[in-house]
Design a protein around this motif. Structure first.
Motif, mmCIF file in Angstrom:
data_model
loop_
_atom_site.group_PDB
_atom_site.id
_atom_site.type_symbol
_atom_site.label_atom_id
_atom_site.label_comp_id
_atom_site.label_asym_id
_atom_site.label_seq_id
_atom_site.Cartn_x
_atom_site.Cartn_y
_atom_site.Cartn_z
ATOM 1 N N LEU A 1 0.817 -1.217 0.000
ATOM 2 C CA LEU A 1 0.000 0.000 0.000
ATOM 3 C C LEU A 1 0.846 1.260 0.000
ATOM 4 C CD1 LEU A 1 -2.909 0.958 -0.008
ATOM 5 C CD2 LEU A 1 -2.868 0.935 2.496
ATOM 6 N N THR A 2 2.049 1.189 0.578
ATOM 7 C CA THR A 2 2.933 2.361 0.616
ATOM 8 C C THR A 2 3.152 2.946 -0.770
ATOM 9 O OG1 THR A 2 4.077 1.625 2.603
ATOM 10 C CG2 THR A 2 5.281 3.129 1.158
ATOM 11 N N ILE A 3 3.248 2.098 -1.777
ATOM 12 C CA ILE A 3 3.465 2.567 -3.149
ATOM 13 C C ILE A 3 2.225 2.337 -4.019
ATOM 14 C CG2 ILE A 3 5.966 2.329 -3.085
ATOM 15 C CD1 ILE A 3 5.699 -0.359 -4.504
ATOM 16 N N GLY A 4 1.063 2.113 -3.369
ATOM 17 C CA GLY A 4 -0.179 1.955 -4.105
ATOM 18 C C GLY A 4 -0.481 0.540 -4.551
ATOM 19 N N ASP A 5 0.300 -0.433 -4.091
ATOM 20 C CA ASP A 5 0.112 -1.844 -4.442
ATOM 21 C C ASP A 5 -0.070 -2.023 -5.951
ATOM 22 O OD1 ASP A 5 0.110 -4.487 -3.725
ATOM 23 O OD2 ASP A 5 -2.017 -4.574 -3.237
ATOM 24 N N PRO A 6 0.934 -1.639 -6.732
ATOM 25 C CA PRO A 6 0.781 -1.647 -8.192
ATOM 26 C C PRO A 6 0.730 -3.054 -8.771
ATOM 27 C CG PRO A 6 3.053 -1.198 -7.610
ATOM 28 C CD PRO A 6 2.273 -1.195 -6.324
ATOM 29 N N ASP A 7 0.080 -3.159 -9.928
ATOM 30 C CA ASP A 7 0.020 -4.412 -10.670
ATOM 31 C C ASP A 7 1.318 -4.663 -11.421
ATOM 32 O OD1 ASP A 7 -2.480 -5.250 -9.955
ATOM 33 O OD2 ASP A 7 -3.496 -4.470 -11.732
ATOM 34 N N GLY A 8 1.530 -5.927 -11.725
ATOM 35 C CA GLY A 8 2.558 -6.341 -12.662
ATOM 36 C C GLY A 8 1.916 -7.201 -13.733
ATOM 37 N N LYS A 9 2.666 -7.464 -14.796
ATOM 38 C CA LYS A 9 2.178 -8.308 -15.887
ATOM 39 C C LYS A 9 2.617 -9.746 -15.626
ATOM 40 C CE LYS A 9 2.316 -6.812 -20.080
ATOM 41 N NZ LYS A 9 2.796 -6.315 -21.404
ATOM 42 N N VAL A 10 1.681 -10.672 -15.731
ATOM 43 C CA VAL A 10 1.950 -12.079 -15.466
ATOM 44 C C VAL A 10 2.158 -12.765 -16.816
ATOM 45 C CG1 VAL A 10 1.113 -14.161 -14.333
ATOM 46 C CG2 VAL A 10 0.518 -11.923 -13.399
ATOM 47 N N ILE A 11 3.419 -13.056 -17.136
ATOM 48 C CA ILE A 11 3.772 -13.584 -18.455
ATOM 49 C C ILE A 11 3.951 -15.099 -18.377
ATOM 50 C CG2 ILE A 11 5.379 -13.432 -20.383
ATOM 51 C CD1 ILE A 11 3.806 -10.850 -19.783
ATOM 52 N N PRO A 12 3.109 -15.857 -19.092
ATOM 53 C CA PRO A 12 3.160 -17.317 -18.975
ATOM 54 C C PRO A 12 4.374 -17.911 -19.684
ATOM 55 C CG PRO A 12 1.614 -16.697 -20.689
ATOM 56 C CD PRO A 12 2.081 -15.415 -20.056
ATOM 57 N N ASP A 13 4.809 -19.047 -19.182
ATOM 58 C CA ASP A 13 5.862 -19.831 -19.827
ATOM 59 C C ASP A 13 5.172 -21.035 -20.469
ATOM 60 O OD1 ASP A 13 7.956 -21.455 -20.573
ATOM 61 O OD2 ASP A 13 9.089 -21.191 -18.713
ATOM 62 N N ARG A 14 5.013 -20.993 -21.778
ATOM 63 C CA ARG A 14 4.227 -22.011 -22.471
ATOM 64 C C ARG A 14 4.809 -23.414 -22.273
ATOM 65 N NH1 ARG A 14 0.266 -21.860 -26.522
ATOM 66 N NH2 ARG A 14 0.467 -19.602 -26.759
ATOM 67 N N ARG A 15 6.117 -23.502 -22.002
ATOM 68 C CA ARG A 15 6.728 -24.817 -21.792
ATOM 69 C C ARG A 15 6.161 -25.516 -20.562
ATOM 70 N NH1 ARG A 15 12.817 -23.800 -20.953
ATOM 71 N NH2 ARG A 15 11.845 -22.435 -19.389
ATOM 72 N N SER A 16 5.620 -24.736 -19.633
ATOM 73 C CA SER A 16 5.104 -25.320 -18.389
ATOM 74 C C SER A 16 3.628 -25.668 -18.460
ATOM 75 C CB SER A 16 5.349 -24.349 -17.221
ATOM 76 O OG SER A 16 4.532 -23.197 -17.351
ATOM 77 N N LEU A 17 3.004 -25.475 -19.606
ATOM 78 C CA LEU A 17 1.581 -25.797 -19.757
ATOM 79 C C LEU A 17 1.377 -27.291 -19.516
ATOM 80 C CD1 LEU A 17 -1.254 -24.748 -20.648
ATOM 81 C CD2 LEU A 17 -0.615 -25.441 -22.984
ATOM 82 N N ALA A 18 0.456 -27.625 -18.629
ATOM 83 C CA ALA A 18 0.242 -29.027 -18.262
ATOM 84 C C ALA A 18 -1.206 -29.225 -17.836
ATOM 85 C CB ALA A 18 1.178 -29.436 -17.125
ATOM 86 N N PRO A 19 -1.738 -30.428 -18.050
ATOM 87 C CA PRO A 19 -3.110 -30.709 -17.599
ATOM 88 C C PRO A 19 -3.183 -30.810 -16.084
ATOM 89 C CG PRO A 19 -2.094 -32.697 -18.472
ATOM 90 C CD PRO A 19 -1.130 -31.574 -18.743
ATOM 91 N N MET A 20 -4.378 -30.644 -15.559
ATOM 92 C CA MET A 20 -4.646 -30.847 -14.137
ATOM 93 C C MET A 20 -5.559 -32.065 -14.012
ATOM 94 S SD MET A 20 -5.019 -27.011 -12.532
ATOM 95 C CE MET A 20 -6.585 -26.641 -13.296
ATOM 96 N N PRO A 21 -4.999 -33.250 -13.890
ATOM 97 C CA PRO A 21 -5.818 -34.459 -13.928
ATOM 98 C C PRO A 21 -6.739 -34.631 -12.731
ATOM 99 C CG PRO A 21 -3.519 -34.986 -13.434
ATOM 100 C CD PRO A 21 -3.565 -33.543 -13.814
ATOM 101 N N TRP A 22 -6.578 -33.832 -11.690
ATOM 102 C CA TRP A 22 -7.474 -33.888 -10.531
ATOM 103 C C TRP A 22 -8.716 -33.010 -10.727
ATOM 104 C CZ3 TRP A 22 -2.465 -32.016 -10.514
ATOM 105 C CH2 TRP A 22 -2.331 -30.616 -10.554
ATOM 106 N N ALA A 23 -8.738 -32.226 -11.801
ATOM 107 C CA ALA A 23 -9.830 -31.291 -12.071
ATOM 108 C C ALA A 23 -10.656 -31.821 -13.247
ATOM 109 C CB ALA A 23 -9.257 -29.911 -12.366
ATOM 110 N N PRO A 24 -11.784 -31.167 -13.563
ATOM 111 C CA PRO A 24 -12.583 -31.621 -14.699
ATOM 112 C C PRO A 24 -11.759 -31.753 -15.979
ATOM 113 C CG PRO A 24 -13.817 -30.018 -13.435
ATOM 114 C CD PRO A 24 -12.443 -30.059 -12.847
ATOM 115 N N GLU A 25 -12.120 -32.713 -16.796
ATOM 116 C CA GLU A 25 -11.357 -33.003 -18.011
ATOM 117 C C GLU A 25 -11.187 -31.746 -18.864
ATOM 118 O OE1 GLU A 25 -11.325 -36.216 -21.705
ATOM 119 O OE2 GLU A 25 -12.941 -36.229 -20.214
ATOM 120 N N GLY A 26 -9.968 -31.549 -19.361
ATOM 121 C CA GLY A 26 -9.651 -30.378 -20.166
ATOM 122 C C GLY A 26 -9.050 -29.234 -19.370
ATOM 123 N N SER A 27 -8.963 -29.382 -18.046
ATOM 124 C CA SER A 27 -8.391 -28.320 -17.205
ATOM 125 C C SER A 27 -6.873 -28.266 -17.391
ATOM 126 C CB SER A 27 -8.720 -28.566 -15.737
ATOM 127 O OG SER A 27 -10.120 -28.522 -15.522
#
Length: 451
Positions: A71-97
């Motif tokens: 809050l001291t500096i206004g709690d600014p946002d940053g950009k969340v840049i994905p790493d496509r190499r880490s894309l992976a399914p979540m087999p514990w969640a509904p199919e296609g997650s």
């Protein structure tokens, strides 16, 4: 029953979800869960999160009063840049997650100084500048326990590993312990396969419900850290599927073995040759790298043991090292050399607990190895089954001492950056002081009746 087989297939029903995740200071995952069809925003780099998300302590507090990053500096946002190499399914969640890891960036395009993935990437870049590539593998130990821990307030081994409520005994490499939790372990392996994790052997360790999963070597340290983090998530989600609880606490039981996170590392040059290979001769470079690791170990112990509970693991007579020692094939040393000749020549770093942040852990280890590449450093006498060097330097058993050493170390400032050194050190100092101020059950049981 927790021991019943449950396969690793995705949950039936429900809409698939997409999760974009960043790594916190403590190796925790934070991010956003998006509805179907929102992935385009992820790949376009349009996801935002406050940069202070990566400054949160173990309680989730942003500590703005000591860091000035919220809050001291206004709690600014940053950009969340994905790493496509880490894309992976979540087999514990509904199919296609699906899930993907990301790195926090400032709006000028530079990675945030607080992002653990960016910190590790910067260390890897130092190797690339020398024409070198670190090759890394991790071995994760963890406990599986009964699912009633929230009600009891204490961990307890799964019922299938106890007799009249007591553990059956030590279970090291015990196949009966593996089969007692066969359903859980089958689910874990199915989840790993679904995510294409390079999982190798699974073994029963000393403690009741304690297991280890080895991951294969990667010539990509960032991917190796991603693998380890995803494995921790798989361990947790498989336990939930079976009504159990998993933990990567370094020391969940007073009377049983702690859990480690061992790291194997070597270095290859541009031609794919292992530069640590002694080729049957004197392993000068390997010894120099060992020395770099030992010289930086006290400074980096707060990375290897990041919580108050972590220091309960460093006990004489256990497999957790307490001295700055090295040895060939000696599992009581801080640095073990499984091989010194041939392509498999490497170091095994045995200090970290399972609770360590994999990205910060690899950054500290690879940083120590870098220091050894610049000269012929001497690691001192080797520890052997018949010889233990005298007057070795000891790792600290005290959380606050580790914090103080970390906060003033030039090595830490060089590898992690002075700003992150201050952030991490100040945040951990708050945690250490809170631990010191807390009167424990041990105090009441021991001192209250007698003093």
């Amino acid at each position: 029953m927790a021991s019943d087989r449950v396969d690793g297939k995705a949950e039936a029903g429900g809409d698939p979800r997409f999760e974009i995740l960043i790594v916190g200071m403590n190796g925790d995952l934070r991010g956003k869960q998006l509805p179907p069809g929102a992935e385009d925003k992820v790949w376009a780099g349009d996801i935002r999160l406050p940069t202070s998300t990566q400054s949160l302590d173990i309680w989730g507090d942003d500590n703005d009063d000591i860091t000035g990053l919220s809050l001291t500096i206004g709690d600014p946002d940053g950009k969340v840049i994905p790493d496509r190499r880490s894309l992976a399914p979540m087999p514990w969640a509904p199919e296609g997650s699906m899930q993907v890891l990301a790195t926090m960036h400032e709006f000028d395009g530079s990675p945030s100084f607080m992002d653990p993935r960016a910190i590790l990437a910067s260390v890897v870049e130092r190797y690339a500048a020398r024409g070198l590539t670190p090759v890394v593998a991790t071995e994760l130990e963890f406990y599986v326990m009964s699912g009633d821990w929230r009600e009891t307030g204490r961990p307890c081994p799964p019922e299938s590993l106890t007799y009249q409520g007591e553990p059956n005994g030590f279970q090291l490499y015990d196949m009966s312990a593996v089969y007692a939790l066969d359903g859980y372990l089958q689910t874990l392996r199915a989840y790993a396969k679904a995510q294409d994790l390079p999982a190798d052997a699974t073994t029963a360790e000393f403690g009741p419900g304690q297991f280890e999963v080895n991951l294969m070597h990667r010539a990509d340290a960032l991917a190796a850290a991603d693998d380890c983090l995803y494995l921790k998530r798989i361990v947790e989600q498989a336990a939930r599927r079976h009504g159990l609880k998993s933990t990567c606490m370094a020391k969940p039981y007073s009377e049983h073995a702690g859990s480690g996170l061992h790291v194997h590392a070597s270095i290859i040059d541009g031609q794919g040759r292992n530069v640590l290979d002694a080729k049957g001769g004197e392993p000068k470079l390997l010894k120099s790298v060992i020395s770099g690791l030992l010289d930086s170990m006290r400074a980096a112990q707060l990375i290897f043991a990041p919580f108050a509970n972590s220091y309960r693991r460093f006990q004489p007579g256990s497999f957790a090292p307490v001295d700055l020692t090295w040895g060939s094939g000696h599992r009581g040393t801080a640095i073990r050399i499984p091989d010194k000749d041939g392509p498999a020549a490497r170091i095994e770093h045995r200090v970290a607990g399972a609770d360590a942040n994999p990205y910060l852990l690899l950054a500290a280890i690879l940083g120590g190895m870098l220091a050894g590449l610049d000269g012929e450093l001497d690691p001192g006498e080797e520890t052997t089954p018949s010889h233990i060097p005298a007057n070795t330097t000891r790792l600290t058993h005290d959380f606050l001492s580790a914090v103080d050493t970390f906060r003033t170390s030039p090595f830490i400032a060089d590898i992690f950056g002075a700003r992150y050194q201050a952030l991490y050190g100040d945040t951990k100092r708050k945690e250490a002081l809170a631990h010191l101020r807390t009167v424990s059950d041990f105090d009441y049981r021991t001192y209250l009746p007698r003093l």
